[in-house]
Scaffold this motif. Structure first.
Motif, PDB file in Angstrom:
ATOM      1  N   ASP A  95       0.817  -1.219   0.000  1.00  0.00           N
ATOM      2  CA  ASP A  95       0.000   0.000   0.000  1.00  0.00           C
ATOM      3  C   ASP A  95       0.852   1.271   0.000  1.00  0.00           C
ATOM      4  O   ASP A  95       0.540   2.252   0.670  1.00  0.00           O
ATOM      5  CB  ASP A  95      -0.950   0.024   1.189  1.00  0.00           C
ATOM      6  N   GLY A  96       1.978   1.234  -0.708  1.00  0.00           N
ATOM      7  CA  GLY A  96       2.841   2.397  -0.813  1.00  0.00           C
ATOM      8  C   GLY A  96       3.876   2.541   0.280  1.00  0.00           C
ATOM      9  O   GLY A  96       4.722   3.424   0.232  1.00  0.00           O
ATOM     10  N   ASP A  97       3.836   1.695   1.306  1.00  0.00           N
ATOM     11  CA  ASP A  97       4.799   1.769   2.404  1.00  0.00           C
ATOM     12  C   ASP A  97       5.895   0.734   2.204  1.00  0.00           C
ATOM     13  O   ASP A  97       5.616  -0.432   1.935  1.00  0.00           O
ATOM     14  CB  ASP A  97       4.116   1.509   3.751  1.00  0.00           C
ATOM     15  N   LEU A  98       7.153   1.152   2.380  1.00  0.00           N
ATOM     16  CA  LEU A  98       8.289   0.250   2.256  1.00  0.00           C
ATOM     17  C   LEU A  98       8.238  -0.796   3.364  1.00  0.00           C
ATOM     18  O   LEU A  98       8.007  -0.481   4.526  1.00  0.00           O
ATOM     19  CB  LEU A  98       9.597   1.035   2.354  1.00  0.00           C
ATOM     20  N   ILE A  99       8.436  -2.045   2.982  1.00  0.00           N
ATOM     21  CA  ILE A  99       8.513  -3.141   3.956  1.00  0.00           C
ATOM     22  C   ILE A  99       9.991  -3.370   4.248  1.00  0.00           C
ATOM     23  O   ILE A  99      10.759  -3.703   3.355  1.00  0.00           O
ATOM     24  CB  ILE A  99       7.870  -4.422   3.401  1.00  0.00           C
ATOM     25  N   THR A 100      10.389  -3.170   5.481  1.00  0.00           N
ATOM     26  CA  THR A 100      11.812  -3.302   5.825  1.00  0.00           C
ATOM     27  C   THR A 100      12.114  -4.566   6.610  1.00  0.00           C
ATOM     28  O   THR A 100      13.265  -4.876   6.856  1.00  0.00           O
ATOM     29  CB  THR A 100      12.282  -2.088   6.647  1.00  0.00           C
ATOM     30  N   ASN A 101      11.100  -5.295   7.021  1.00  0.00           N
ATOM     31  CA  ASN A 101      11.348  -6.504   7.818  1.00  0.00           C
ATOM     32  C   ASN A 101      10.921  -7.777   7.103  1.00  0.00           C
ATOM     33  O   ASN A 101      10.745  -8.808   7.728  1.00  0.00           O
ATOM     34  CB  ASN A 101      10.635  -6.395   9.166  1.00  0.00           C
ATOM     35  N   GLY A 102      10.771  -7.724   5.788  1.00  0.00           N
ATOM     36  CA  GLY A 102      10.386  -8.912   5.026  1.00  0.00           C
ATOM     37  C   GLY A 102      11.550  -9.877   4.877  1.00  0.00           C
ATOM     38  O   GLY A 102      12.692  -9.558   5.192  1.00  0.00           O
ATOM     39  N   ASP A 103      11.238 -11.060   4.397  1.00  0.00           N
ATOM     40  CA  ASP A 103      12.268 -12.062   4.145  1.00  0.00           C
ATOM     41  C   ASP A 103      11.931 -12.783   2.840  1.00  0.00           C
ATOM     42  O   ASP A 103      10.775 -12.809   2.414  1.00  0.00           O
ATOM     43  CB  ASP A 103      12.329 -13.063   5.298  1.00  0.00           C
ATOM     44  N   TRP A 104      12.939 -13.355   2.201  1.00  0.00           N
ATOM     45  CA  TRP A 104      12.739 -14.090   0.963  1.00  0.00           C
ATOM     46  C   TRP A 104      11.944 -15.359   1.235  1.00  0.00           C
ATOM     47  O   TRP A 104      12.183 -16.049   2.219  1.00  0.00           O
ATOM     48  CB  TRP A 104      14.078 -14.449   0.330  1.00  0.00           C
ATOM     49  N   THR A 105      11.014 -15.651   0.351  1.00  0.00           N
ATOM     50  CA  THR A 105      10.188 -16.853   0.426  1.00  0.00           C
ATOM     51  C   THR A 105      10.311 -17.595  -0.897  1.00  0.00           C
ATOM     52  O   THR A 105      10.230 -16.972  -1.961  1.00  0.00           O
ATOM     53  CB  THR A 105       8.704 -16.484   0.649  1.00  0.00           C
ATOM     54  N   GLU A 106      10.496 -18.901  -0.834  1.00  0.00           N
ATOM     55  CA  GLU A 106      10.486 -19.691  -2.075  1.00  0.00           C
ATOM     56  C   GLU A 106       9.054 -19.966  -2.468  1.00  0.00           C
ATOM     57  O   GLU A 106       8.226 -20.323  -1.627  1.00  0.00           O
ATOM     58  CB  GLU A 106      11.255 -20.998  -1.889  1.00  0.00           C
ATOM     59  N   ILE A 107       8.759 -19.750  -3.752  1.00  0.00           N
ATOM     60  CA  ILE A 107       7.457 -20.121  -4.292  1.00  0.00           C
ATOM     61  C   ILE A 107       7.679 -21.331  -5.198  1.00  0.00           C
ATOM     62  O   ILE A 107       8.797 -21.829  -5.304  1.00  0.00           O
ATOM     63  CB  ILE A 107       6.787 -18.947  -5.044  1.00  0.00           C
ATOM     64  N   ALA A 108       6.622 -21.791  -5.830  1.00  0.00           N
ATOM     65  CA  ALA A 108       6.744 -22.963  -6.711  1.00  0.00           C
ATOM     66  C   ALA A 108       7.844 -22.731  -7.745  1.00  0.00           C
ATOM     67  O   ALA A 108       7.982 -21.627  -8.280  1.00  0.00           O
ATOM     68  CB  ALA A 108       5.422 -23.221  -7.419  1.00  0.00           C
ATOM     69  N   PRO A 109       8.640 -23.759  -8.043  1.00  0.00           N
ATOM     70  CA  PRO A 109       9.683 -23.611  -9.065  1.00  0.00           C
ATOM     71  C   PRO A 109       9.069 -23.519 -10.458  1.00  0.00           C
ATOM     72  O   PRO A 109       7.963 -24.009 -10.699  1.00  0.00           O
ATOM     73  CB  PRO A 109      10.517 -24.886  -8.914  1.00  0.00           C
ATOM     74  N   MET A 110       9.797 -22.886 -11.362  1.00  0.00           N
ATOM     75  CA  MET A 110       9.357 -22.840 -12.755  1.00  0.00           C
ATOM     76  C   MET A 110       9.322 -24.269 -13.307  1.00  0.00           C
ATOM     77  O   MET A 110       9.975 -25.166 -12.775  1.00  0.00           O
ATOM     78  CB  MET A 110      10.324 -21.995 -13.595  1.00  0.00           C
ATOM     79  N   ASN A 111       8.588 -24.459 -14.370  1.00  0.00           N
ATOM     80  CA  ASN A 111       8.536 -25.777 -15.015  1.00  0.00           C
ATOM     81  C   ASN A 111       9.857 -26.123 -15.682  1.00  0.00           C
ATOM     82  O   ASN A 111      10.222 -27.291 -15.763  1.00  0.00           O
ATOM     83  CB  ASN A 111       7.409 -25.823 -16.048  1.00  0.00           C
ATOM     84  N   LEU A 112      10.560 -25.101 -16.181  1.00  0.00           N
ATOM     85  CA  LEU A 112      11.834 -25.308 -16.872  1.00  0.00           C
ATOM     86  C   LEU A 112      12.960 -24.633 -16.109  1.00  0.00           C
ATOM     87  O   LEU A 112      12.862 -23.454 -15.790  1.00  0.00           O
ATOM     88  CB  LEU A 112      11.786 -24.693 -18.281  1.00  0.00           C
ATOM     89  N   PRO A 113      14.040 -25.361 -15.823  1.00  0.00           N
ATOM     90  CA  PRO A 113      15.214 -24.664 -15.301  1.00  0.00           C
ATOM     91  C   PRO A 113      15.792 -23.784 -16.415  1.00  0.00           C
ATOM     92  O   PRO A 113      15.886 -24.222 -17.561  1.00  0.00           O
ATOM     93  CB  PRO A 113      16.185 -25.786 -14.923  1.00  0.00           C
TER      94      PRO A 113
END
Length: 135
Positions: free
Chosen positions: A60-78
């Motif tokens: 909503d326009g506010d910088l998130i400074t405490n986030g962390d990387w999350t893995e999502i589903a891998p692509m079908n092709l490397p």
């Protein structure tokens, strides 16, 4: 990972990716009202990877400074040395290497939490070693 605000001339160190990688692709994209940075593919060690990590950076326009990387589903092709951008409203991967099937465009559907092929292919075959710009 460094966040840069060019208007305010500020830089901020963001969390480190979960996987060390190179020859990957990165872009920004939205899921509802949150802006994410996505990093996908490339090499992890000596292996081509299809893994994808996302980091929330703005809500909503506010910088998130405490986030962390999350893995999502891998692509079908490397893939490596490919384009990562937005196709309609969805994250999209296209082109790159290896050449055998990387011309197929795949998109990430956040509702299904899965990658799917669009049925579309790169118009000019053999496009490699390129990058994309998201506007």
């Amino acid at each position: 990972v460094i966040w840069m605000n060019l208007e305010k001339h500020r830089m901020k160190r963001m969390p480190t990716l979960k996987k060390k990688r190179y020859a990957h692709a990165a872009t920004t994209f939205n899921i509802e009202r949150t802006v994410y940075v996505a990093v996908a593919g490339g090499f992890h060690g000596s292996s081509i990877t299809s893994s994808v990590e996302i980091l929330p950076v703005c809500d909503d326009g506010d910088l998130i400074t405490n986030g962390d990387w999350t893995e999502i589903a891998p692509m079908n092709l490397p893939r490596y040395e490919f384009g990562l951008g937005v196709y309609g409203t969805m994250l999209a991967a296209f082109g790159g290497r290896p050449a055998n099937s990387s011309e197929h465009i795949e998109i990430y559907n956040p509702r299904n939490k899965a990658w799917q092929f669009t049925g579309e292919q790169m118009k000019i075959k053999g496009r490699r070693y390129f990058d994309t710009v998201v506007l």
